[in-house]
Design an enzyme around this catalytic site. Structure first.
Site, PDB file in Angstrom:
ATOM      1  N   LYS A   1      -4.908  -2.194  14.364  1.00  0.00           N
ATOM      2  CA  LYS A   1      -4.368  -1.000  15.143  1.00  0.00           C
ATOM      3  C   LYS A   1      -4.658  -1.221  16.537  1.00  0.00           C
ATOM      4  CE  LYS A   1      -3.776   1.369  10.872  1.00  0.00           C
ATOM      5  NZ  LYS A   1      -4.434   2.547  10.194  1.00  0.00           N
TER       6      LYS A   1
ATOM      7  N   GLU B   1       0.959  -1.105   0.177  1.00  0.00           N
ATOM      8  CA  GLU B   1       0.086   0.119   0.046  1.00  0.00           C
ATOM      9  C   GLU B   1       0.754   1.335  -0.055  1.00  0.00           C
ATOM     10  OE1 GLU B   1      -0.577   2.084   3.279  1.00  0.00           O
ATOM     11  OE2 GLU B   1      -0.914   0.546   4.650  1.00  0.00           O
TER      12      GLU B   1
ATOM     13  N   SER C   1     -14.190   0.499   9.749  1.00  0.00           N
ATOM     14  CA  SER C   1     -13.310   0.764   8.473  1.00  0.00           C
ATOM     15  C   SER C   1     -13.516  -0.012   7.180  1.00  0.00           C
ATOM     16  CB  SER C   1     -11.848   0.559   8.942  1.00  0.00           C
ATOM     17  OG  SER C   1     -11.057   0.557   7.636  1.00  0.00           O
ATOM     18  N   ALA C   2     -13.537   0.502   5.869  1.00  0.00           N
ATOM     19  CA  ALA C   2     -13.990  -0.018   4.893  1.00  0.00           C
ATOM     20  C   ALA C   2     -12.802  -1.324   4.538  1.00  0.00           C
ATOM     21  CB  ALA C   2     -13.850   0.903   3.666  1.00  0.00           C
ATOM     22  N   ASP C   3     -11.749  -1.058   5.436  1.00  0.00           N
ATOM     23  CA  ASP C   3     -11.034  -2.343   5.047  1.00  0.00           C
ATOM     24  C   ASP C   3     -11.678  -3.620   5.436  1.00  0.00           C
ATOM     25  OD1 ASP C   3      -9.012  -0.392   4.486  1.00  0.00           O
ATOM     26  OD2 ASP C   3      -8.152  -0.682   6.531  1.00  0.00           O
TER      27      ASP C   3
ATOM     28  N   ASP D   1     -18.522   3.980  13.052  1.00  0.00           N
ATOM     29  CA  ASP D   1     -17.327   4.010  12.631  1.00  0.00           C
ATOM     30  C   ASP D   1     -16.661   2.530  12.423  1.00  0.00           C
ATOM     31  OD1 ASP D   1     -15.116   5.099  11.675  1.00  0.00           O
ATOM     32  OD2 ASP D   1     -14.766   6.674  13.383  1.00  0.00           O
TER      33      ASP D   1
ATOM     34  N   LYS E   1      -6.105  10.280   0.831  1.00  0.00           N
ATOM     35  CA  LYS E   1      -6.133   8.600   1.176  1.00  0.00           C
ATOM     36  C   LYS E   1      -7.259   8.168   0.130  1.00  0.00           C
ATOM     37  CE  LYS E   1      -4.814   8.527   6.064  1.00  0.00           C
ATOM     38  NZ  LYS E   1      -5.130   8.173   7.476  1.00  0.00           N
TER      39      LYS E   1
END
Length: 254
Positions: A186, A49, A167-169, A165, A113
């Site tokens: 994380k 990435e 993450s789209a990950d 909230d 991003k």
């Protein structure tokens, strides 16, 4: 049952599918010639990435890290492919000059991003940016790359039950057939909810180490959360990645 009646071995069939994706690649995506040749020849390619370059580590440490990663991957006999958007062009396998450009983003914040939601806008407006885990997975898959190495995963943020909230990950991990090697989610996230979410999305999660080794948490080797599966050698991990890819392709055919 039908898996045993295929006219070609599954590994060979996967190679054909990777080549087909390369042949049908949208014209506005640039793939480095070394990367495309490695994919066609079914040689190992590792996607990387680029948000860590544009929004993570400061210059010149980000540049040093990028070069070090490329050297490490080449030392193991694979081809590195850093993925980014360069002036609106999705690029799989950026050049050394492009890495230097990405590592010194302008202070006006014009480098962004780029996740799944941002790709079309960034391409249409000629924007430069670093791809997140989700953005990198999409472009890696389009280029026929099956393995992607990164640092910390995004996940479910604390308080997500009220803020939503997430993450789209995590969504991408459940929908795009690219194996992601990471240091875990994380540590600032709600780790329990993150791994529950991955289970809901059907994402296979394994941890390097003997049975009983817990999931890592980015800069911590032990999150305290039991890993659903473990593997002790790269060969074991490769076997799971290969089988997962075969099962996904089989499901796509039916």
């Amino acid at each position: 049952m039908r898996l045993t009646t295929r006219p070609l071995p599954r590994l060979h069939l996967r190679g054909l599918r990777a080549n087909r994706r390369m042949h049908n690649l949208p014209s506005h995506i640039t793939v480095d010639p070394e990367v495309s040749e490695a994919v066609r020849a079914n040689k190992p390619v590792v996607a990387l990435e680029s948000t860590i370059l544009t929004h993570g580590i400061p210059y010149p440490h980000n540049l040093d890290m990028a070069h070090d990663l490329n050297k490490l991957i080449r030392a193991e006999g694979a081809v590195p492919a850093t993925i980014a958007l360069v002036k609106g062009r999705p690029t799989v396998g950026v050049t050394d000059e492009e890495i230097e450009y990405l590592c010194q983003p302008p202070k006006d914040g014009s480098f962004i991003k780029i996740s799944r939601r941002d790709l079309a806008f960034a391409v249409a407006h000629g924007i430069t940016g670093g791809t997140t885990i989700a953005g990198t997975m999409i472009l890696a898959h389009l280029a026929g790359i099956r393995v992607f190495a990164t640092g910390g995963l995004g996940g479910v943020h604390r308080g997500a039950e009220t803020t939503m909230d997430i993450s789209a990950d995590l969504e991408e991990l459940g929908r795009t057939p690219v194996a992601v090697v990471s240091a875990g989610a994380k540590a600032i996230l709600d780790l329990e909810k993150t791994f529950e979410y991955l289970e809901t999305k059907g994402v296979h999660v394994s941890t390097y180490g003997p049975k009983g080794v817990n999931l890592p948490a980015f800069y911590s080797r032990d999150s305290g959360i039991p890993s659903p599966f473990n593997f002790e050698t790269p060969k074991e991990a490769a076997a799971v990645i290969r089988m997962n890819s075969q099962l996904i392709y089989f499901a796509d055919d039916n």
